[in-house]
Scaffold this active site. Structure first.
Site, PDB file in Angstrom:
ATOM      1  N   THR A  35      -2.286  10.300 -46.005  1.00  0.00           N
ATOM      2  CA  THR A  35      -2.151   9.501 -44.798  1.00  0.00           C
ATOM      3  C   THR A  35      -0.670   9.197 -44.633  1.00  0.00           C
ATOM      4  O   THR A  35       0.129   9.501 -45.526  1.00  0.00           O
ATOM      5  CB  THR A  35      -2.981   8.204 -44.887  1.00  0.00           C
ATOM      6  OG1 THR A  35      -2.896   7.488 -43.642  1.00  0.00           O
ATOM      7  CG2 THR A  35      -2.489   7.313 -46.016  1.00  0.00           C
ATOM      8  N   ASP A  88      -9.417   7.901 -35.770  1.00  0.00           N
ATOM      9  CA  ASP A  88      -9.143   9.127 -36.528  1.00  0.00           C
ATOM     10  C   ASP A  88     -10.260   9.471 -37.503  1.00  0.00           C
ATOM     11  O   ASP A  88     -10.658  10.636 -37.637  1.00  0.00           O
ATOM     12  CB  ASP A  88      -7.838   8.996 -37.318  1.00  0.00           C
ATOM     13  CG  ASP A  88      -6.605   8.982 -36.447  1.00  0.00           C
ATOM     14  OD1 ASP A  88      -6.726   9.226 -35.229  1.00  0.00           O
ATOM     15  OD2 ASP A  88      -5.511   8.714 -36.979  1.00  0.00           O
ATOM     16  N   HIS A  89     -10.745   8.464 -38.215  1.00  0.00           N
ATOM     17  CA  HIS A  89     -11.674   8.771 -39.304  1.00  0.00           C
ATOM     18  C   HIS A  89     -13.118   8.917 -38.840  1.00  0.00           C
ATOM     19  O   HIS A  89     -13.976   9.316 -39.634  1.00  0.00           O
ATOM     20  CB  HIS A  89     -11.503   7.768 -40.434  1.00  0.00           C
ATOM     21  CG  HIS A  89     -10.168   7.928 -41.098  1.00  0.00           C
ATOM     22  ND1 HIS A  89      -9.805   9.089 -41.752  1.00  0.00           N
ATOM     23  CD2 HIS A  89      -9.087   7.113 -41.143  1.00  0.00           C
ATOM     24  CE1 HIS A  89      -8.566   8.965 -42.209  1.00  0.00           C
ATOM     25  NE2 HIS A  89      -8.111   7.787 -41.843  1.00  0.00           N
ATOM     26  N   ARG A  92     -18.186  18.223 -41.958  1.00  0.00           N
ATOM     27  CA  ARG A  92     -19.286  19.178 -41.934  1.00  0.00           C
ATOM     28  C   ARG A  92     -19.190  20.164 -40.777  1.00  0.00           C
ATOM     29  O   ARG A  92     -20.101  20.969 -40.565  1.00  0.00           O
ATOM     30  CB  ARG A  92     -20.625  18.428 -41.863  1.00  0.00           C
ATOM     31  CG  ARG A  92     -20.973  17.645 -43.126  1.00  0.00           C
ATOM     32  CD  ARG A  92     -21.233  18.543 -44.315  1.00  0.00           C
ATOM     33  NE  ARG A  92     -22.442  19.341 -44.131  1.00  0.00           N
ATOM     34  CZ  ARG A  92     -23.661  18.968 -44.495  1.00  0.00           C
ATOM     35  NH1 ARG A  92     -23.839  17.778 -45.049  1.00  0.00           N
ATOM     36  NH2 ARG A  92     -24.693  19.758 -44.305  1.00  0.00           N
ATOM     37  N   ARG A 117      -2.365  14.988 -35.315  1.00  0.00           N
ATOM     38  CA  ARG A 117      -1.460  15.544 -36.316  1.00  0.00           C
ATOM     39  C   ARG A 117      -1.220  17.024 -36.044  1.00  0.00           C
ATOM     40  O   ARG A 117      -2.036  17.706 -35.422  1.00  0.00           O
ATOM     41  CB  ARG A 117      -2.033  15.357 -37.720  1.00  0.00           C
ATOM     42  CG  ARG A 117      -2.162  13.902 -38.158  1.00  0.00           C
ATOM     43  CD  ARG A 117      -2.683  13.817 -39.586  1.00  0.00           C
ATOM     44  NE  ARG A 117      -1.702  14.341 -40.517  1.00  0.00           N
ATOM     45  CZ  ARG A 117      -0.906  13.599 -41.289  1.00  0.00           C
ATOM     46  NH1 ARG A 117      -0.980  12.281 -41.238  1.00  0.00           N
ATOM     47  NH2 ARG A 117      -0.050  14.150 -42.112  1.00  0.00           N
ATOM     48  N   HIS A 152      -1.422  -0.290 -40.685  1.00  0.00           N
ATOM     49  CA  HIS A 152      -1.558   0.660 -41.792  1.00  0.00           C
ATOM     50  C   HIS A 152      -2.075  -0.041 -43.041  1.00  0.00           C
ATOM     51  O   HIS A 152      -1.440  -0.937 -43.574  1.00  0.00           O
ATOM     52  CB  HIS A 152      -0.260   1.398 -42.126  1.00  0.00           C
ATOM     53  CG  HIS A 152      -0.529   2.681 -42.880  1.00  0.00           C
ATOM     54  ND1 HIS A 152      -0.992   3.817 -42.254  1.00  0.00           N
ATOM     55  CD2 HIS A 152      -0.455   2.987 -44.192  1.00  0.00           C
ATOM     56  CE1 HIS A 152      -1.165   4.775 -43.163  1.00  0.00           C
ATOM     57  NE2 HIS A 152      -0.857   4.288 -44.341  1.00  0.00           N
ATOM     58  N   GLY A 153      -3.263   0.368 -43.446  1.00  0.00           N
ATOM     59  CA  GLY A 153      -3.862  -0.151 -44.662  1.00  0.00           C
ATOM     60  C   GLY A 153      -4.499  -1.518 -44.540  1.00  0.00           C
ATOM     61  O   GLY A 153      -4.966  -2.079 -45.536  1.00  0.00           O
ATOM     62  N   GLU A 188      -0.700   8.512 -31.290  1.00  0.00           N
ATOM     63  CA  GLU A 188       0.297   8.666 -32.344  1.00  0.00           C
ATOM     64  C   GLU A 188       0.635  10.143 -32.496  1.00  0.00           C
ATOM     65  O   GLU A 188      -0.266  10.994 -32.517  1.00  0.00           O
ATOM     66  CB  GLU A 188      -0.239   8.119 -33.665  1.00  0.00           C
ATOM     67  CG  GLU A 188      -0.537   6.633 -33.636  1.00  0.00           C
ATOM     68  CD  GLU A 188      -1.104   6.115 -34.941  1.00  0.00           C
ATOM     69  OE1 GLU A 188      -1.003   4.898 -35.176  1.00  0.00           O
ATOM     70  OE2 GLU A 188      -1.647   6.925 -35.726  1.00  0.00           O
ATOM     71  N   HIS A 235      -9.388   2.975 -40.628  1.00  0.00           N
ATOM     72  CA  HIS A 235     -10.197   3.369 -41.778  1.00  0.00           C
ATOM     73  C   HIS A 235     -11.129   2.252 -42.236  1.00  0.00           C
ATOM     74  O   HIS A 235     -12.316   2.488 -42.523  1.00  0.00           O
ATOM     75  CB  HIS A 235      -9.292   3.813 -42.927  1.00  0.00           C
ATOM     76  CG  HIS A 235     -10.040   4.319 -44.121  1.00  0.00           C
ATOM     77  ND1 HIS A 235     -10.378   3.503 -45.182  1.00  0.00           N
ATOM     78  CD2 HIS A 235     -10.526   5.553 -44.408  1.00  0.00           C
ATOM     79  CE1 HIS A 235     -11.041   4.218 -46.082  1.00  0.00           C
ATOM     80  NE2 HIS A 235     -11.147   5.458 -45.644  1.00  0.00           N
ATOM     81  N   HIS A 280      -4.399   9.707 -33.700  1.00  0.00           N
ATOM     82  CA  HIS A 280      -3.241  10.447 -34.189  1.00  0.00           C
ATOM     83  C   HIS A 280      -3.533  11.934 -34.120  1.00  0.00           C
ATOM     84  O   HIS A 280      -4.383  12.440 -34.851  1.00  0.00           O
ATOM     85  CB  HIS A 280      -2.935  10.015 -35.628  1.00  0.00           C
ATOM     86  CG  HIS A 280      -1.700  10.634 -36.206  1.00  0.00           C
ATOM     87  ND1 HIS A 280      -1.244  10.326 -37.479  1.00  0.00           N
ATOM     88  CD2 HIS A 280      -0.822  11.542 -35.710  1.00  0.00           C
ATOM     89  CE1 HIS A 280      -0.142  11.019 -37.721  1.00  0.00           C
ATOM     90  NE2 HIS A 280       0.124  11.774 -36.671  1.00  0.00           N
ATOM     91  N   HIS A 296      -7.945  15.768 -38.310  1.00  0.00           N
ATOM     92  CA  HIS A 296      -9.054  14.938 -37.814  1.00  0.00           C
ATOM     93  C   HIS A 296      -9.143  15.023 -36.294  1.00  0.00           C
ATOM     94  O   HIS A 296      -9.963  15.782 -35.780  1.00  0.00           O
ATOM     95  CB  HIS A 296      -8.972  13.489 -38.323  1.00  0.00           C
ATOM     96  CG  HIS A 296      -7.602  12.897 -38.434  1.00  0.00           C
ATOM     97  ND1 HIS A 296      -6.732  12.800 -37.369  1.00  0.00           N
ATOM     98  CD2 HIS A 296      -6.955  12.335 -39.497  1.00  0.00           C
ATOM     99  CE1 HIS A 296      -5.624  12.200 -37.767  1.00  0.00           C
ATOM    100  NE2 HIS A 296      -5.717  11.915 -39.056  1.00  0.00           N
TER     101      HIS A 296
END
Length: 257
Positions: free
Chosen positions: A109, A18-19, A27, A54, A200-201, A79, A223, A52, A59
Site C-alpha cells: 500500500t 479500493d478494497h 476471484r 494505480r 492512511h491506516g 488518487e 480498508h 486510487h 484493484h
C-alpha cells in the site's frame, strides 16, 4: 451535501472503495461492484468517494472510474500518480478532486507521502494541468514543514497529511510523537490557507485523536471500513465511522484540544 458540512462540527468522511475492488479481483468476478459500494456509502453518510487508480490496476480499474463519475452524488476524489497517463485520465474524467500520490509497484500500500520538494517542477506542472481541466488538486504528503510549504508553492489548494506512521506506531510514545507531527502539520497548512485533509491506516480505534483536530476538513478511510463491513454490513460500517469522527470532533470542541 452532508448536514455536517453546515455546522461548526464539520468533518467529512471520504470512503475509499479500493478494497471492495480488491475483493472482487481476488476471484476475477464481477462482484462486489465498487460503484454499488460507493453509492451505498453515500446513502450511509459518506461525504466523498475516494478511489486510487494505480498504474498496475491491482484493484480499481479504468472501467470503475468511468462508471462512477456520472453516478457519484457527493464528490469523487481520484488518487493517482504523477505520470502522463494518469494525469491524462484525470483530465478526461474530471473528478471533483484529484489527489496526487507516490506510487511503487512493489509496495503493498502507499508507504509515504509525495516528495513535493524533490519533484517540485513535475508536481507543479501536474497541478496546473489538472487545475486547467477544472479539477481541484490535493497533494498526499507527510506532515513535514518543508513538504507543506512546497505543496503550497505548487498552487495546490488542498493537502492530505499521511497518517500511516501514526497508525503503525509500535507504542504509545511513538504514536504520540507522530500525532504531534500531524497536529503541527495541520496548523502549518491552515496558516498557509490550505484545506487540510488526512488519511492512511486510520481505523475505528485510532481515528478519534485525528478527527478531534479542529483544522482537519476530511478523513479518507477505506480498508478498515471494508474489513468492519464483513461483520456489521456496509451501511453500518460507514455510519459507525462517521459517527465516531463527528463525536470526537464535538468532544474536542466542547472540551478543548
Amino acid at each position: 451535501m452532508s448536514f455536517f458540512l453546515t455546522t461548526p462540527t464539520a468533518i467529512d468522511l471520504g470512503v475509499n472503495i479500493d478494497h471492495v475492488a480488491t475483493l472482487r479481483n481476488a476471484r476475477g468476478t464481477a462482484y462486489p461492484d465498487p460503484v454499488r459500494a460507493a453509492l451505498a456509502a453515500e446513502d450511509a453518510g459518506a461525504d466523498a468517494i475516494t478511489l486510487h487508480l494505480r498504474e498496475d490496476r491491482r484493484h480499481i480499474v479504468d472501467a470503475d472510474v468511468r462508471a462512477l463519475r456520472p453516478r457519484v452524488k457527493t464528490r469523487m476524489n481520484l488518487e493517482c500518480a504523477v505520470t502522463p497517463e494518469m494525469l491524462d485520465i484525470a483530465c478526461e474524467i474530471r473528478p471533483h478532486d484529484a489527489c496526487l500520490v507516490p506510487e511503487k509497484r512493489s509496495e503493498l500500500t502507499t508507504e509515504g507521502g509525495l516528495d513535493v520538494v524533490g519533484h517540485f517542477d513535475a508536481v507543479r506542472a501536474a497541478c496546473k494541468q489538472l487545475a486547467d481541466a477544472g479539477v481541484r488538486v490535493s497533494l498526499f504528503i507527510d506532515p513535514d514543514e518543508a513538504q507543506i510549504r512546497a505543496a503550497h508553492e505548487t498552487g495546490a489548494p488542498v493537502i492530505e497529511l499521511h497518517t500511516g506512521r501514526y497508525a503503525d506506531a509500535h507504542d504509545a510514545a511513538e504514536q504520540q510523537r507522530e500525532f504531534e507531527r500531524i497536529a503541527t502539520g495541520v496548523d502549518a497548512g491552515i496558516a498557509l490557507g490550505l484545506k487540510v485533509n488526512a488519511g492512511h491506516g486510520l481505523h475505528y480505534t485510532n481515528v478519534q485523536a485525528i478527527a478531534a483536530l479542529p483544522g482537519i476538513a476530511e478523513l479518507n478511510i477505506g480498508h478498515a471500513i471494508v474489513a468492519h463491513a464483513v461483520f456489521v454490513g456496509w451501511d453500518n460500517a460507514v455510519r459507525e465511522m462517521k459517527a465516531i469522527m463527528v463525536a470526537a470532533r464535538v468532544a474536542a470542541l466542547h472540551g478543548g484540544r
